[in-house]
Write a protein that holds these residues in place. Sequence first.
Motif: not given
Length: 343
Positions: A243, A269, A275-277, A295, A297-299, A305, A334-335
Amino acid sequence: MSENGPYNQPPQNPYGGGDGTGGQPPYGPPQGNPYGDAATGGQPGYGQGPYPGAPGPDQGMYAGGQPPYGPGPGGPVGPVGPGGYPPAQPPQGGGGSKAGTWVVIGGFGIIIVLVIAVVVMLVTNGNDGGEIASGPDESSEVVEEEPAEEEPAEEETPASNGTLGDPPHALPTEPCEAFTDQVQTDFVLRDSGSKYVSDNTSSCSNLGDLPDSSPTEGFGSLEVGFKLPYSASDSPEAASEDIEYTLERVRGGAESDRYDADDVEVDEELEIGSEAYLVITKTDLLGDKLPEASLLLRQDNLIISVTYYLDTTSGDHEDLALPDNTQDIMVNAANEALAIVGG
């Protein structure tokens, strides 16, 4: 000494006479005619039978004596037992024992035949029972169909509330499921998209019309990608490092060849996942600056992305502009992508 001898015994004349005994013998009845005399009417004396040693009247068979040798009251049927019944006859020969042996052998044979018949019946019933048991199996298959019909609903549930399974997460095999109806409406997409799946990445991309904020002719492009870190696919730390590397490039770092730090409009952020940006900037495509929103995002160990940019066919790149709700539609996309993880 008397005339009777030295022991002074009475006269030895058994028939009496001159001794005052009345002619009776000194020791018992006369020993002459055993059937009596004329004085007794021809009857034997009392207390002794007609034969020496024979029982008297008080010692007959009813007093425990010996039975007579002649036939009994019932006629010439032989000797009788106690109570006047004939004694039991002994078995004649060995025929009875042989017959009993054959009866026992026959009984065992019948038992063996019955046991065999029962075993055969149980085996037959067991086969029938297996066939009958197939009925419940068929009904269980019908019952299994009901959960199968409900499985799509369970897969859709995470899409609405963001429920995830336990890490580490795997790549979704159908990434285009992230393009829900709402996502297609927000980005004015034209079709369901095309997917790409490999060992460490999977993605879905789609084209759409330009938003109302861009009066020129052209199109929009949306891509949703899923990635596992190459160094360690199940490591959250490795995913976080990836990321950081991508963010540095999009922000116009030293190694970036498509982005300029001066073009960054939004760098924020977000509170999504681990975490996400969100970065809104411009990307250089063959010398033309195109508006782009990224965008990241890490899960846990998985990186998601969402990339959205606009292009024109008229050459008026300066008229291209992202919609005012870009941040909202990017967060929603993203969701939706996060919702299919682990499905």
